[in-house]
Design an enzyme around this catalytic site. Sequence first.
Site, PDB file in Angstrom:
ATOM      1  CB  ALA A 189      28.514  34.876  38.916  1.00  0.00           C
ATOM      2  CG  ASP A 190      33.858  38.627  40.037  1.00  0.00           C
ATOM      3  OD1 ASP A 190      33.924  39.791  39.587  1.00  0.00           O
ATOM      4  OD2 ASP A 190      34.137  38.343  41.208  1.00  0.00           O
ATOM      5  CD  GLN A 191      29.022  43.242  35.781  1.00  0.00           C
ATOM      6  OE1 GLN A 191      28.890  43.996  36.739  1.00  0.00           O
ATOM      7  NE2 GLN A 191      28.042  42.988  34.934  1.00  0.00           N
TER       8      GLN A 191
ATOM      9  CE  LYS B 257      33.773  36.224  43.566  1.00  0.00           C
ATOM     10  NZ  LYS B 257      32.868  37.363  43.240  1.00  0.00           N
TER      11      LYS B 257
END
Length: 201
Positions: free
Chosen positions: A77-79, A61
């Site tokens: 950001a990612d989770q 991203k």
Amino acid sequence: MTGAPGEHLVLASGSAARRDMLAGAGVPFTVRPADVDEEALKASLTHVDAVELALELARAKALAVSRHDSEAWVLGADQTLAFDGGLVSKAPSLEAARIRLATMRGRSHQLHSGAALARDGRLVWSGVDTVTLVMRDFSDAFLDAYLASEGEGLLACVGAYRLEGMGSQLFESVDGDYFTVLGLPLWPVLAELRRVGVLAS
């Protein structure tokens, strides 16, 4: 709070929680969600674990937006959510969310929040933080009331809960950083933004 003259941060995420965290911390930024096919990327990364997947998604991203804005610092950001030896994705419906939460109650799972910073199409930094959460053994009646109260907004959350809302009542303990649960390893991100001059040190 302002950073060095000319240093600008772009958040490559449409997450309201991440926007609120940065704004609450006094970070100046603009938002430009990344155009990344997450499902295709996940399909190509079946060999990595949940921790590395969170990092890879965050990196993708950040780089996707950074390639179109060479002058900005771009934060991706990612989770990911690991449960029972597997990876959990966002629920496609409230019924699917109900089944998932019923399966997870009384048990623990891990949230991995990854972040990455890019500049001029190049990755500068990335990091990940992990939190272990234990759900309480809540009743079916509570689960139904919870789903009715929160509604389809839960479908945007990987665990079908928002800890900053009524979802806090689903848990008996959380071992780790609250910001990481919300989707961003905030302390390492702030340290890196100070290091590169986006924030004053």
